[in-house]
Write a protein that holds these residues in place. Structure first.
Motif, PDB file in Angstrom:
ATOM      1  N   MET A   1       0.865  -1.303  -0.086  1.00 29.23           N
ATOM      2  CA  MET A   1       0.150  -0.015   0.004  1.00 29.23           C
ATOM      3  C   MET A   1       0.794   1.224  -0.107  1.00 29.23           C
ATOM      4  O   MET A   1       1.746   1.401   0.808  1.00 29.23           O
ATOM      5  N   SER A   2       0.460   2.173  -1.010  1.00 31.39           N
ATOM      6  CA  SER A   2       1.738   3.150  -0.978  1.00 31.39           C
ATOM      7  C   SER A   2       0.673   4.357  -0.202  1.00 31.39           C
ATOM      8  O   SER A   2      -0.535   4.448  -0.128  1.00 31.39           O
ATOM      9  N   GLY A   3       1.478   5.359   0.301  1.00 28.49           N
ATOM     10  CA  GLY A   3       0.892   6.544   0.926  1.00 28.49           C
ATOM     11  C   GLY A   3       0.662   7.565   0.097  1.00 28.49           C
ATOM     12  O   GLY A   3       0.445   7.387  -1.144  1.00 28.49           O
ATOM     13  N   PRO A   4       0.275   8.510   0.622  1.00 31.18           N
ATOM     14  CA  PRO A   4      -0.319  10.006  -0.075  1.00 31.18           C
ATOM     15  C   PRO A   4       0.782  10.633  -0.961  1.00 31.18           C
ATOM     16  O   PRO A   4       2.021  10.261  -0.572  1.00 31.18           O
ATOM     17  N   SER A   5       0.494  11.140  -2.252  1.00 29.13           N
ATOM     18  CA  SER A   5       1.166  11.708  -3.106  1.00 29.13           C
ATOM     19  C   SER A   5       2.019  12.801  -2.231  1.00 29.13           C
ATOM     20  O   SER A   5       1.470  13.438  -1.537  1.00 29.13           O
ATOM     21  N   ASP A   6       3.058  13.294  -2.917  1.00 26.88           N
ATOM     22  CA  ASP A   6       3.802  14.662  -2.321  1.00 26.88           C
ATOM     23  C   ASP A   6       2.734  15.686  -2.525  1.00 26.88           C
ATOM     24  O   ASP A   6       2.819  16.613  -1.754  1.00 26.88           O
ATOM     25  N   ARG A   7       1.929  15.782  -3.639  1.00 26.80           N
ATOM     26  CA  ARG A   7       0.889  16.794  -3.940  1.00 26.80           C
ATOM     27  C   ARG A   7      -0.044  16.742  -2.883  1.00 26.80           C
ATOM     28  O   ARG A   7      -0.467  17.966  -2.268  1.00 26.80           O
ATOM     29  N   ALA A   8      -0.507  15.698  -2.316  1.00 22.67           N
ATOM     30  CA  ALA A   8      -1.545  15.702  -1.525  1.00 22.67           C
ATOM     31  C   ALA A   8      -0.937  15.988   0.038  1.00 22.67           C
ATOM     32  O   ALA A   8      -1.606  16.776   0.973  1.00 22.67           O
ATOM     33  N   ILE A   9       0.162  15.579   0.147  1.00 22.51           N
ATOM     34  CA  ILE A   9       0.923  16.279   1.404  1.00 22.51           C
ATOM     35  C   ILE A   9       1.304  17.695   1.482  1.00 22.51           C
ATOM     36  O   ILE A   9       0.592  18.234   2.283  1.00 22.51           O
ATOM     37  N   GLU A  10       1.489  18.183   0.265  1.00 26.56           N
ATOM     38  CA  GLU A  10       1.847  19.605   0.150  1.00 26.56           C
ATOM     39  C   GLU A  10       0.404  20.371   0.249  1.00 26.56           C
ATOM     40  O   GLU A  10       0.450  21.358   0.940  1.00 26.56           O
ATOM     41  N   GLU A  11      -0.729  19.919  -0.236  1.00 25.77           N
ATOM     42  CA  GLU A  11      -1.973  20.474   0.056  1.00 25.77           C
ATOM     43  C   GLU A  11      -2.648  20.431   1.220  1.00 25.77           C
ATOM     44  O   GLU A  11      -3.223  21.588   1.759  1.00 25.77           O
ATOM     45  N   THR A  12      -1.960  19.414   2.243  1.00 24.49           N
ATOM     46  CA  THR A  12      -2.731  19.288   3.393  1.00 24.49           C
ATOM     47  C   THR A  12      -1.723  20.216   4.330  1.00 24.49           C
ATOM     48  O   THR A  12      -2.201  20.889   5.281  1.00 24.49           O
ATOM     49  N   ILE A  13      -0.423  20.188   4.290  1.00 24.01           N
ATOM     50  CA  ILE A  13       0.547  21.358   4.810  1.00 24.01           C
ATOM     51  C   ILE A  13      -0.264  22.762   4.733  1.00 24.01           C
ATOM     52  O   ILE A  13      -0.346  23.511   5.675  1.00 24.01           O
TER      53      ILE A  13
END
Length: 90
Positions: A1-13
């Motif tokens: 199972m892969s985690g969230p994308s860098d884009r999703a992490i960036e958007e969350t931050i």
């Protein structure tokens, strides 16, 4: 199972920072807050390194600042707890 994308992490931050207020407010978040928002309280720990890596990339672009004890630091060299904030508006 892969985690969230860098884009999703960036958007969350960025969403968490925006929810704290304007850049002039100086409000900060802990990287763990972003990891918890993405994975919940029980699954956030494996996301800490990816969240920190994205935060450092955002800092390299001038979008956020990495701080420690209220001072801007190079997150890659910092040891101990760090916080993230929007840079002051020029």
């Amino acid at each position: 199972m892969s985690g969230p994308s860098d884009r999703a992490i960036e958007e969350t931050i960025l969403a968490l920072l925006d929810a704290r207020g304007s850049a002039t407010s100086g409000k900060t978040i802990c990287p763990s807050e972003a990891a918890r928002a993405l994975a919940g309280d029980d699954g956030f720990r494996p996301l800490m390194e990816p969240v920190r890596a994205v935060a450092f990339a955002l800092a390299d672009r001038g979008v956020v600042q990495v701080t420690q004890r209220g001072r801007v630091v190079d997150g890659r060299a910092a040891r101990g707890p760090i916080r993230l904030r929007r840079p002051p508006e020029a």
